[in-house]
Enzyme design. Structure first.
Site, mmCIF file in Angstrom:
data_model
loop_
_atom_site.group_PDB
_atom_site.id
_atom_site.type_symbol
_atom_site.label_atom_id
_atom_site.label_comp_id
_atom_site.label_asym_id
_atom_site.label_seq_id
_atom_site.Cartn_x
_atom_site.Cartn_y
_atom_site.Cartn_z
ATOM 1 N N GLU A 14 0.822 -1.205 0.000
ATOM 2 C CA GLU A 14 0.000 0.000 0.000
ATOM 3 C C GLU A 14 0.864 1.266 0.000
ATOM 4 O OE1 GLU A 14 -3.711 0.064 2.152
ATOM 5 O OE2 GLU A 14 -3.006 1.839 3.262
ATOM 6 N N ASP A 105 -13.134 8.340 6.738
ATOM 7 C CA ASP A 105 -13.164 9.069 8.009
ATOM 8 C C ASP A 105 -14.352 10.008 8.064
ATOM 9 O OD1 ASP A 105 -10.778 7.865 8.768
ATOM 10 O OD2 ASP A 105 -9.571 9.429 7.809
ATOM 11 N N HIS A 264 -0.501 -7.995 3.404
ATOM 12 C CA HIS A 264 -0.636 -6.678 2.779
ATOM 13 C C HIS A 264 0.202 -5.698 3.589
ATOM 14 C CE1 HIS A 264 -2.638 -3.492 0.463
ATOM 15 N NE2 HIS A 264 -2.735 -2.821 1.602
#
Length: 295
Positions: A14, A105, A264
Site C-alpha cells: 500500500e 473518516d 498486505h
C-alpha cells in the site's frame, strides 16, 4: 523461520499519493523495487473527505502505466452517488479492475449529521455492484481488534459480514500486533457466515512515537512489553528497526503458518522496512522469482 517458496502467500503493498515531484520520484523507485516480489497488486489510499482524490487517481494510473495492477481506495463519506459514479466510470474506462471500498473518516464535528448519501461501507459496496456488476474485484476493511466506533465485538463482526454479503471479494485488515486477535476474528466471521479471504495488514516498525500515534488513531493495540522495549531504544534508530523487523517477521511467520491467505504491507512509501521483513522470511530468494532486492 524461513518460509518455503510454496508456502509464501500472496503479497500486496500500500502507498499514499505523493504530494511533491520528489515524492513522485521516490514512489516510482519504491514501486519498482517492491515489484520484484511480484505482488498481487499495489493499493493507493484515499484521503478523508476525498482530499486526495486526484492524487489517488493519478498515482493509480501511473502504477498501471508502469505495468502493475493498482487498486485505488474509494471512500463514500462526504460523496454523492453522482460523484462516486463519475469516479467509478473513470476507473472502469482506464481498465482498473480492483478497488478498496471504505466508509472513510467521518468529517470533523460529525455528530449524526449527514455526511453524504452513504453512511457505511456495505452501502458503498452495494452501490459499486449495482453500477458496475462484476467489473471490480472489491476489497473491504477488517478490524481484528474491533473497529473503534463499533458498539461491541459482535456488532463489529455483523457489520463485517454485511459488507462481505453486499458483494466484497476479500478483505484487508487494519494493522495489528496480536496474531490471536486476527485468528479469533477470522473464526468469528466464519461462524457468522462469511468465507471471503481476510488478508492481514502488516505495518513495519521504524519509529516508536509514530507507531503509537498511528495505532491509537485506528484502535490497534501495541502489547505493553513491545512498547517498553521500543521505548528503551531512545534515539538508537538502527536497533529499534532491527528489533521491529524481528518482531514483525515473527508475526508474519505465525500468520503464514496459521493459514493467512496473504500479507498486505503498509509501506509508508518506503521499500527498505518491508524488504527487511520479506528478506527475513525468504533470505534464499534470488532476482527473478519472488525476488529479494536491495533496498
Amino acid at each position: 523461520m524461513q518460509v518455503p517458496a510454496a508456502s509464501l502467500p500472496k503479497i500486496s503493498f500500500e502507498f499514499f499519493p505523493p504530494k511533491t515531484p520528489a515524492g513522485v520520484g521516490k514512489l516510482h523507485a519504491t514501486s519498482a523495487t517492491l515489484a520484484a516480489w511480484q505482488p498481487e497488486f499495489f493499493s493507493v489510499t484515499f484521503g478523508a473527505g476525498g482530499s486526495t482524490q486526484a492524487g489517488t487517481r493519478d498515482t493509480v494510473f501511473a502504477l498501471q502505466a508502469a505495468g502493475y495492477e493498482a487498486a485505488p481506495h474509494l471512500s463514500c463519506i462526504g460523496s454523492s452517488a453522482e460523484q462516486l459514479r463519475t469516479i467509478l466510470d473513470a476507473y472502469k474506462t482506464q481498465g482498473i479492475r480492483r478497488l478498496v471500498a471504505l466508509r472513510g473518516d467521518l468529517p470533523s464535528g460529525y455528530g449524526g449529521k449527514s455526511a453524504g448519501q452513504f453512511r457505511y461501507a456495505n452501502e458503498l459496496v452495494s452501490f459499486i455492484r449495482a453500477e458496475t456488476g462484476d467489473w471490480f474485484h472489491i476489497e473491504v476493511a477488517a478490524y481484528p481488534e474491533m473497529h473503534p466506533q463499533a458498539p461491541s465485538p459482535d456488532d463489529d463482526v455483523a457489520n463485517f459480514v454485511r459488507k462481505a454479503n453486499a458483494g466484497a471479494n476479500a478483505a484487508i485488515t487494519q494493522v495489528f500486533y496480536n496474531t490471536d486477535a486476527y485468528f479469533r476474528f477470522v473464526d468469528e466471521v466464519r461462524k457468522a457466515g462469511s468465507d471471503i479471504p481476510i488478508v492481514p495488514g502488516i505495518l513495519p516498525i521504524t519509529n516508536y512515537a509514530q507507531l503509537i500515534r498511528f495505532t491509537e488513531t485506528c484502535g490497534a493495540e501495541v502489547p505493553r512489553w513491545m512498547q517498553r522495549k521500543l521505548a528503551s531504544f531512545h534515539d538508537d534508530t538502527a536497533s529499534l528497526c532491527a528489533f521491529g523487523t524481528d518482531v514483525v517477521t515473527e508475526i508474519c511467520d505465525r500468520l503464514i503458518a496459521g493459514g493467512a491467505p496473504g500479507l498486505h504491507f503498509y509501506t509508508m512509501n518506503q521499500s527498505a522496512p518491508t524488504l527487511a521483513i520479506l528478506n527475513a522470511l525468504r533470505p534464499d530468494i534470488t532476482h527473478g522469482s519472488l525476488v529479494a532486492v536491495a533496498a
